[in-house]
Scaffold this active site. Structure first.
Site, mmCIF file in Angstrom:
data_model
loop_
_atom_site.group_PDB
_atom_site.id
_atom_site.type_symbol
_atom_site.label_atom_id
_atom_site.label_comp_id
_atom_site.label_asym_id
_atom_site.label_seq_id
_atom_site.Cartn_x
_atom_site.Cartn_y
_atom_site.Cartn_z
ATOM 1 N N LYS A 173 0.883 -1.180 0.000
ATOM 2 C CA LYS A 173 0.000 0.000 0.000
ATOM 3 C C LYS A 173 0.918 1.227 0.000
ATOM 4 O O LYS A 173 1.411 1.658 1.028
ATOM 5 C CB LYS A 173 -0.860 -0.020 1.267
ATOM 6 C CG LYS A 173 -2.220 0.671 1.172
ATOM 7 C CD LYS A 173 -2.184 2.095 0.676
ATOM 8 C CE LYS A 173 -2.253 3.124 1.775
ATOM 9 N NZ LYS A 173 -1.922 4.477 1.300
ATOM 10 N N GLU A 249 8.165 1.482 11.732
ATOM 11 C CA GLU A 249 9.304 2.386 11.497
ATOM 12 C C GLU A 249 8.714 3.788 11.445
ATOM 13 O O GLU A 249 8.058 4.140 10.466
ATOM 14 C CB GLU A 249 9.968 2.083 10.150
ATOM 15 C CG GLU A 249 10.577 0.709 10.036
ATOM 16 C CD GLU A 249 11.823 0.556 10.880
ATOM 17 O OE1 GLU A 249 12.370 1.572 11.331
ATOM 18 O OE2 GLU A 249 12.221 -0.590 11.098
ATOM 19 N N CYS A 283 13.305 10.377 7.593
ATOM 20 C CA CYS A 283 12.996 10.064 8.996
ATOM 21 C C CYS A 283 14.209 10.238 9.893
ATOM 22 O O CYS A 283 14.079 10.575 11.057
ATOM 23 C CB CYS A 283 12.449 8.648 9.095
ATOM 24 S SG CYS A 283 13.510 7.447 8.294
ATOM 25 N N GLU A 380 8.705 16.562 15.029
ATOM 26 C CA GLU A 380 9.269 16.244 13.717
ATOM 27 C C GLU A 380 8.675 17.202 12.683
ATOM 28 O O GLU A 380 7.454 17.216 12.469
ATOM 29 C CB GLU A 380 8.934 14.807 13.339
ATOM 30 C CG GLU A 380 9.601 14.399 12.050
ATOM 31 C CD GLU A 380 9.243 12.977 11.631
ATOM 32 O OE1 GLU A 380 8.055 12.625 11.672
ATOM 33 O OE2 GLU A 380 10.162 12.231 11.248
HETATM 34 P P1 NAD Z 1 1.700 8.683 7.146
HETATM 35 O O1 NAD Z 1 1.754 7.940 8.428
HETATM 36 O O2 NAD Z 1 0.718 9.754 6.999
HETATM 37 O O3 NAD Z 1 1.428 7.676 5.936
HETATM 38 C C1 NAD Z 1 2.224 6.539 5.717
HETATM 39 C C2 NAD Z 1 1.376 5.504 4.988
HETATM 40 O O4 NAD Z 1 0.324 5.091 5.855
HETATM 41 C C3 NAD Z 1 0.722 6.003 3.725
HETATM 42 O O5 NAD Z 1 0.694 4.965 2.767
HETATM 43 C C4 NAD Z 1 -0.692 6.333 4.190
HETATM 44 O O6 NAD Z 1 -1.652 6.301 3.160
HETATM 45 C C5 NAD Z 1 -0.919 5.215 5.200
HETATM 46 N N1 NAD Z 1 -1.948 5.492 6.197
HETATM 47 C C6 NAD Z 1 -2.352 6.695 6.675
HETATM 48 N N2 NAD Z 1 -3.351 6.517 7.574
HETATM 49 C C7 NAD Z 1 -3.562 5.187 7.666
HETATM 50 C C8 NAD Z 1 -4.450 4.382 8.431
HETATM 51 N N3 NAD Z 1 -5.341 4.920 9.270
HETATM 52 N N4 NAD Z 1 -4.382 3.042 8.297
HETATM 53 C C9 NAD Z 1 -3.487 2.479 7.460
HETATM 54 N N5 NAD Z 1 -2.638 3.185 6.688
HETATM 55 C C10 NAD Z 1 -2.671 4.531 6.801
HETATM 56 O O7 NAD Z 1 3.182 9.188 6.880
HETATM 57 P P2 NAD Z 1 3.683 10.066 5.644
HETATM 58 O O8 NAD Z 1 3.226 11.457 5.851
HETATM 59 O O9 NAD Z 1 3.353 9.374 4.367
HETATM 60 O O10 NAD Z 1 5.262 9.963 5.849
HETATM 61 C C11 NAD Z 1 5.970 10.775 6.713
HETATM 62 C C12 NAD Z 1 6.254 10.066 8.028
HETATM 63 O O11 NAD Z 1 6.927 8.827 7.775
HETATM 64 C C13 NAD Z 1 7.191 10.857 8.899
HETATM 65 O O12 NAD Z 1 6.718 10.857 10.228
HETATM 66 C C14 NAD Z 1 8.507 10.086 8.816
HETATM 67 O O13 NAD Z 1 9.351 10.235 9.897
HETATM 68 C C15 NAD Z 1 8.033 8.707 8.659
HETATM 69 N N6 NAD Z 1 9.086 7.848 8.072
HETATM 70 C C16 NAD Z 1 9.725 6.938 8.867
HETATM 71 C C17 NAD Z 1 10.758 6.169 8.345
HETATM 72 C C18 NAD Z 1 11.486 5.148 9.188
HETATM 73 O O14 NAD Z 1 12.070 4.237 8.630
HETATM 74 N N7 NAD Z 1 11.467 5.251 10.488
HETATM 75 C C19 NAD Z 1 11.119 6.312 7.016
HETATM 76 C C20 NAD Z 1 10.449 7.242 6.239
HETATM 77 C C21 NAD Z 1 9.418 8.005 6.781
#
Ligand code: NAD
Length: 476
Positions: A173, A249, A283, A380
């Site tokens: 996804k 993550e 991240c 963040e």
């Molecule tokens: P997000 O949590 O908004 O979305 C991530 C994914 O989750 C997307 O595919 C989104 O559609 C999905 N999602 C959102 N709500 C959901 C729900 N209720 N149920 C299931 N899936 C859902 O994050 P983002 O804005 O896409 O990415 C930025 C974040 O990701 C930042 O906080 C960043 O730190 C983090 N990140 C972490 C790492 C790591 O390895 N630790 C790496 C990259 C990004």
């Protein structure tokens, strides 16, 4: 300019929600995707389960799985320019970044886990009684991989490659903001020989498609990368459905610590790219730069000079180092934090505004005089905003670095080996870099502590995330 063939989605359902996908650097619509929603997820899970039960992938010879995973790496490299361009069009990041981190990182992950297929095993155990006891690692079944938009191809590969190596069926996804590269990846997996149903993409919104995947009773595992907020929702979804294991993550607020005895040139490079790679949308961003007093003023001056010289613009141009943020919403969020930093009393030493009026470009921004209690030091931002914090002693640096709810990464710059070792042990983070920053390798486990999540990606540790352990007692 190269053109990329975008795979069309065939959608027979009437009333399906379509999502327009924009190029954030130009604000042009790239195309539309269908929100898979609950019906699409149900269909995909059924196909994934059927493929798993039939053993078309799980029961393939290990050497065959190894060859197919290796081939995926080759195909990613063959289509490197198409994939990189798709990632750049969807995210606004520079082509250089897409080629290196997304394409390079994903090919490396498939090759590393090709090699891991034949290292998945178990152990014999000396148990009391007339038994021979052995454990074996087995595929979990159907895995849901939910990924964000910032390194979309690479982060997807970090999940798909080990999950397939372990024999699972995988449903990816992607973020609704970056769906197209994932369809191209699906084509490559099919071309490499991954059988139908074993790998599928379920595009759509998080609250519809993501949630349906997370709550599905026939999904055996969710591997998630994204925000801490969504991570919490996924734990709830698991608790309220089939108690599927979830690995998380999540976000970070990493400390990049420069001691007075550091090599200043190397530390400056590390400080710069620690925060401004991918416009700070990483991240592990070294978003808190801790600089020892003895070096502080000169270091910040030199840093600011370098920052002012960074070229921002069309991410497809070779000499551009700062591209666009992912969306208007993200841009507003980042500008909001810049306002907060000013209101909190931090000194804005450079940047601080939107660049131009088309696209989602925000200037590389540096705040000095930041206190660790300020919101810009605790939350963040996920954008090109650096908070510089002055410190006097090693103890103080450690207290500041660990004084956050996150624990993803940290770095130490020093020429004192004993200090480097002391700090590496005492820093509460999943990764510590010494005299380096943002180094990754498919062989090295990666993940967080505290609210940066749990579970590990990459390395041999990833095999544990995508298998269960069965103990077999055989009476003698
Ligand atoms: P997000 O949590 O908004 O979305 C991530 C994914 O989750 C997307 O595919 C989104 O559609 C999905 N999602 C959102 N709500 C959901 C729900 N209720 N149920 C299931 N899936 C859902 O994050 P983002 O804005 O896409 O990415 C930025 C974040 O990701 C930042 O906080 C960043 O730190 C983090 N990140 C972490 C790492 C790591 O390895 N630790 C790496 C990259 C990004």
């Amino acid at each position: 300019m190269r053109t990329v063939r975008i795979v069309a989605i065939l959608c027979d359902d009437v009333g399906v929600t379509m999502i327009a996908v924009e190029n954030p650097a130009t604000e042009e619509v790239l195309g539309e995707i269908a929100d898979s929603g609950e019906a699409g997820v149900n269909q995909a899970v059924a196909a994934a389960r059927a493929a798993f039960a039939a053993g078309v992938w799980a029961r393939k010879l290990p050497s065959e799985k190894e060859a197919i995973l290796w081939r995926i790496g080759d195909l990613i490299e063959r289509d490197r320019e198409d994939l990189a361009l798709l990632v750049t069009l969807e995210t606004g990041k520079t082509l250089k970044e897409s080629r290196g981190s997304d394409v390079g990182g994903s090919a490396d992950a498939f090759r590393y886990f090709a090699g891991a297929v034949r290292r998945i095993g178990g152990r014999t155990i000396a148990a009391d009684g007339p038994f021979s006891v052995a454990s074996q690692r087995e595929a979990m079944g159907v895995v849901g991989a939910i990924v964000p938009w910032n390194y979309p191809l690479c982060l997807a590969a970090w999940k798909i490659a080990p999950a397939l190596a372990c024999g699972n069926s995988v449903l990816l996804k992607p973020s609704e903001l970056t769906p197209f590269h994932a369809l191209k990846l699906a084509e490559l997996l099919a071309e490499a020989g991954v059988p139908p149903g074993v790998f599928q993409v379920v595009n759509g919104y998080g609250h519809t498609t993501g949630e349906a995947l997370a709550r599905h009773m026939d999904v055996d595992k969710i591997s998630f990368t994204g925000s801490t907020r969504t991570g919490r929702r996924l734990l709830l979804a698991s608790a309220e459905s089939n108690l599927k294991p979830v690995s998380l993550e999540l976000g970070g607020k990493s400390a990049n610590i420069v001691f007075g005895d550091a090599d200043p040139k190397a530390a400056l490079r590390g400080a710069l790219w620690g925060i401004f790679s991918n416009q700070g949308q990483i991240c592990t961003a070294g978003s808190r730069l801790l600089v020892q007093s003895s070096l502080h003023d000169e270091f910040v001056d030199r840093l600011v000079k370098r920052v002012r010289g960074l070229k921002m613009g069309d991410p497809r141009q070779d000499d551009v180092v700062l591209g666009s943020l992912i969306s208007k919403q993200q841009m507003e969020r980042v500008l909001g934090y810049i306002k907060t930093g000013k209101a909190e009393g931090a000194n804005l030493v450079c940047g601080g505004a939107r660049e131009g009026n088309v696209g989602c470009f925000v200037q590389a921004t540096v705040f000095s005089g930041v206190k660790n209690s300020m919101r810009i030091a605790q939350e963040e931002i996920f954008g090109p905003v650096l908070s510089v914090i002055r410190f006097e002693t090693e103890e103080e640096a450690l207290a500041i670095a660990n004084g956050t709810s996150y624990g993803l990464a940290a770095a130490v710059w020093t020429s004192d080996l004993k200090r480097a070792n002391r700090m590496a042990s005492a820093l509460h983070a999943g990764t510590v870099w010494v005299n380096s920053y943002n180094e990754f390798d498919a062989a090295v486990p990666f993940g967080g502590v505290k609210q940066s999540g749990f579970g590990r990606e990459l390395g041999q540790e990833a095999i544990e995330e995508f298998t269960t352990v069965k103990s077999i007692w055989t009476a003698q």
